[in-house]
Design a protein around this motif. Structure first.
Motif, PDB file in Angstrom:
ATOM      1  N   ARG A  37      -8.400  -0.785   3.222  1.00 25.67           N
ATOM      2  CA  ARG A  37      -7.729  -1.636   2.231  1.00 25.67           C
ATOM      3  C   ARG A  37      -8.138  -1.243   0.823  1.00 25.67           C
ATOM      4  O   ARG A  37      -7.309  -1.193  -0.097  1.00 25.67           O
ATOM      5  N   ASN A  38      -9.412  -0.931   0.632  1.00 26.20           N
ATOM      6  CA  ASN A  38      -9.852  -0.497  -0.702  1.00 26.20           C
ATOM      7  C   ASN A  38      -9.383   0.921  -1.028  1.00 26.20           C
ATOM      8  O   ASN A  38      -9.081   1.234  -2.190  1.00 26.20           O
ATOM      9  N   LEU A  39      -9.314   1.773  -0.030  1.00 23.94           N
ATOM     10  CA  LEU A  39      -8.789   3.121  -0.270  1.00 23.94           C
ATOM     11  C   LEU A  39      -7.338   3.063  -0.720  1.00 23.94           C
ATOM     12  O   LEU A  39      -6.864   3.951  -1.436  1.00 23.94           O
ATOM     13  N   VAL A  46       2.744  -1.463   7.633  1.00 25.35           N
ATOM     14  CA  VAL A  46       1.678  -1.675   8.601  1.00 25.35           C
ATOM     15  C   VAL A  46       0.690  -2.693   8.041  1.00 25.35           C
ATOM     16  O   VAL A  46       0.440  -2.745   6.837  1.00 25.35           O
ATOM     17  N   ASN A  47       0.139  -3.507   8.928  1.00 25.05           N
ATOM     18  CA  ASN A  47      -0.793  -4.567   8.552  1.00 25.05           C
ATOM     19  C   ASN A  47      -2.222  -4.057   8.731  1.00 25.05           C
ATOM     20  O   ASN A  47      -2.624  -3.673   9.840  1.00 25.05           O
ATOM     21  N   TYR A  48      -2.998  -4.079   7.654  1.00 23.63           N
ATOM     22  CA  TYR A  48      -4.378  -3.591   7.694  1.00 23.63           C
ATOM     23  C   TYR A  48      -5.404  -4.716   7.649  1.00 23.63           C
ATOM     24  O   TYR A  48      -6.579  -4.483   7.352  1.00 23.63           O
ATOM     25  N   ASP A  49      -4.994  -5.943   7.981  1.00 22.74           N
ATOM     26  CA  ASP A  49      -5.927  -7.071   7.931  1.00 22.74           C
ATOM     27  C   ASP A  49      -7.090  -6.875   8.892  1.00 22.74           C
ATOM     28  O   ASP A  49      -8.210  -7.321   8.627  1.00 22.74           O
ATOM     29  N   SER A  50      -6.833  -6.254  10.015  1.00 25.53           N
ATOM     30  CA  SER A  50      -7.849  -6.004  11.037  1.00 25.53           C
ATOM     31  C   SER A  50      -7.348  -4.878  11.912  1.00 25.53           C
ATOM     32  O   SER A  50      -6.166  -4.491  11.837  1.00 25.53           O
ATOM     33  N   ILE A  64      -4.787  -7.892   2.142  1.00 26.12           N
ATOM     34  CA  ILE A  64      -3.746  -7.522   1.183  1.00 26.12           C
ATOM     35  C   ILE A  64      -2.525  -8.411   1.389  1.00 26.12           C
ATOM     36  O   ILE A  64      -1.899  -8.381   2.449  1.00 26.12           O
ATOM     37  N   GLY A  65      -2.206  -9.218   0.383  1.00 26.91           N
ATOM     38  CA  GLY A  65      -1.037 -10.080   0.432  1.00 26.91           C
ATOM     39  C   GLY A  65       0.224  -9.338   0.009  1.00 26.91           C
ATOM     40  O   GLY A  65       0.190  -8.167  -0.384  1.00 26.91           O
ATOM     41  N   ARG A  67       2.970  -4.840  -2.846  1.00 26.06           N
ATOM     42  CA  ARG A  67       3.959  -4.251  -3.759  1.00 26.06           C
ATOM     43  C   ARG A  67       3.271  -3.523  -4.899  1.00 26.06           C
ATOM     44  O   ARG A  67       3.704  -2.444  -5.323  1.00 26.06           O
ATOM     45  N   ALA A  68       2.181  -4.098  -5.422  1.00 27.80           N
ATOM     46  CA  ALA A  68       1.464  -3.464  -6.530  1.00 27.80           C
ATOM     47  C   ALA A  68       0.827  -2.146  -6.098  1.00 27.80           C
ATOM     48  O   ALA A  68       0.858  -1.150  -6.842  1.00 27.80           O
TER      49      ALA A  68
END
Length: 533
Positions: free
Chosen positions: A190-192, A256-260, A370-371, A376-377
């Motif tokens: 997520r930070n990458l 793709v969802n990177y929450d977990s 990430i919301g 989008r940002a």
């Protein structure tokens, strides 16, 4: 809580911990693509040279989308010089057997004479080989073959096994170690993505492209000369909307969802099983010939292109998602590096040291989910930097507010310095030294590879094609004049023979029908998943 609080706490905790060499003992590996081209600068029509071995079975020399798109791979190693030495050995070996062909020195391809002359990669007659070729035919049908011959460098990174128990203890976590490692890697991803726009700014080397790549499509690219398009402040057209984009082209809007790790796997599984009307229109088996593996949003999981992926080395014909689900995240694959046109190998030791520090920084920095607005940002920031990253007026979106790229980059690189020194095991080491060189690029954009390429083209009155061909010829001559270390020569010749033997054995024992083979492949692990978006 201020996100910096956790970052500083983790830095302090690791600085006090008995780390030994566990940070320096992380592994890195490289995958570098290079397009084989004719002396005239067109995509090579020749097959993958047999002397290189079986592209299906060779661990270090294979092909990507096209027979002409060579992929050189290093094993994971602790020592960066050893990794680059291995990559150098591969390049010497390749160039000794290329005949009059060149290995293109840039990410963006050479002169393209339409899509048809770009040959699909072929891997033999086995079901596994056929699946790989059909997948590539599907990519060509979905997105066009020219996009698929863009080359890049993938940087694979893992922290050492000894690091994770120390880090888990620092976090006061009782989670099973493998699960803790996987979720820490997902937080890093997520930070990458949040800070990933730094990579095309610092290392982007594709600000221009041959006009034949656009092939009469409407474009707002500007004319550099009669045969070259560019954006004046571009860093990486490869990472922009002229580069390797897949789902946007189909208008799916799928993310793709990177929450977990679980969320990541479920979102990929949904995409692999959800039909896409645009791809249904192509057809799957047309006139008895497969045009794609299926008509879903993704044919297979690897079709989703992202700048970074969680990876676990799969077993033979094991779905990547099943490997991740069963054994967790083993390493991260950073895919946003352009081929560095200013180095024969396409990547430098300085880049690798910076990326090591960047990986540690992204692990230690607080990483909320990430919301929608931040998603989008992130996408907009990456695209903006790819197209106009050196524009002094460029503002990026940080938490819903505009911020000048230079200001944000300076803040990130300043914050990275303690992580770089921790990775070095002290001050004044190679990670910190590389970081300082990247800070110089932020202060002076003319030092970036993208600016240097355009400046060199102007100084020599060269088109993009002329620059790339001249550079490719220089590197060819350098590699051809280099002798290959006996150890590497023996290794590559042995692997070539063994890879052909393994391919023959597979083809001799492969007696399953292709339809059944695909059905069994896609059925792997389905019972463990709930296929809802």
């Amino acid at each position: 809580m201020d996100p910096c609080t956790n970052y500083n706490r983790r830095l302090t905790g690791l600085a006090r911990a008995p780390l030994g060499n566990c940070l320096q003992d992380g592994l890195i590996g490289l995958e570098k693509e290079g397009l084989r081209v004719s002396p005239a600068g067109t995509v090579a029509a020749s097959p993958h040279p047999a002397v290189f071995g079986s592209a299906l079975m060779h661990p270090y020399l294979t092909t990507d989308f096209s027979e002409a798109l060579l992929e050189t791979i290093t094993p994971p190693m602790r020592d960066k010089q050893a990794v680059l030495a291995f990559l150098h050995g591969l390049h010497v070996f390749v160039h000794h057997h290329l005949g009059d062909e060149l290995l293109w020195a840039t990410s963006m391809p050479c002169v393209l004479e339409g899509a048809d002359p770009i040959p699909l990669a072929r891997y033999g007659t086995s079901n596994a080989a056929r699946m790989k070729t059909v997948y590539r035919r599907g990519l060509g049908n979905r997105y066009g073959r020219p996009m698929q011959v863009i080359a890049g460098v993938h940087y694979n990174f893992s922290f050492s096994d000894a690091f994770w128990p120390l880090y888990r203890e620092l976090e006061g976590c009782n989670t099973e170690l493998g699960d803790f490692r996987s979720e820490a890697y997902m937080a890093s991803i997520r930070n990458l993505q949040r800070f990933g726009w730094l990579i095309p700014y610092l290392f982007g080397a594709s600000p221009a492209v041959c006009k034949t790549f656009v092939q009469n499509r409407n474009t707002d690219l500007e004319a550099f000369d009669r045969s070259t398009y560019f954006y004046p402040y571009a860093t990486s057209l490869r990472m922009g909307d002229r580069g390797y984009q897949n789902l946007k082209a189909a208008g799916t809007g799928m993310q793709v969802n990177y929450d977990s790790l679980d969320a990541y796997l479920r979102s990929l599984a949904w995409a692999v099983r959800t039909p896409c009307p645009a791809y249904q229109a192509i057809g799957v088996k047309v006139g008895g010939r497969y045009q794609q593996l299926n008509a879903n949003l993704l044919q297979i999981e690897n079709e989703y292109y992202g700048p970074v992926r969680p990876k676990q080395p799969p077993r033979w014909m094991e779905k990547p998602s099943l490997a991740l689900r069963q054994r967790g995240v083993g390493y991260l694959e950073l895919r946003s590096l352009d081929v560095n046109a200013f180095h024969p190998l396409g990547v430098t030791e300085e880049q690798l040291y910076f990326l090591d520090a960047f990986m540690l920084f992204c692990l230690l920095t607080e990483s909320p989910r990430i919301g929608t607005s931040e998603r989008r940002a992130i996408d907009a920031n990456l695209l903006s930097v790819a197209h106009r990253g050196r524009d002094p007026s460029l503002e990026l979106d940080r938490n819903g507010n505009g911020i000048r790229l230079r200001q944000w980059a300076e803040e990130v690189l300043d914050a990275m310095l303690p992580a770089a020194e921790l990775m070095d095991g002290g001050s004044g080491g190679p990670c910190a030294n590389s970081l300082r060189r990247q800070q110089e690029k932020v202060r002076d954009p003319e030092l970036t590879p993208s600016a240097r390429m355009l400046a060199e083209m102007r100084a020599n009155a060269e088109s993009f094609f002329d620059f790339a061909q001249r550079t490719s010829q220089q590197y060819r001559d350098r590699f051809r004049s280099s002798s290959l270390d006996t150890e590497y020569e023996t290794l590559f010749e042995r692997l070539s023979r063994e890879s052909w033997e393994r391919q023959r054995e597979l083809e001799e024992t492969d007696d399953m029908g292709f339809d059944e083979f695909l059905e069994r492949y896609f059925a792997q692990g389905e019972q463990a998943l709930d296929f809802h978006p």
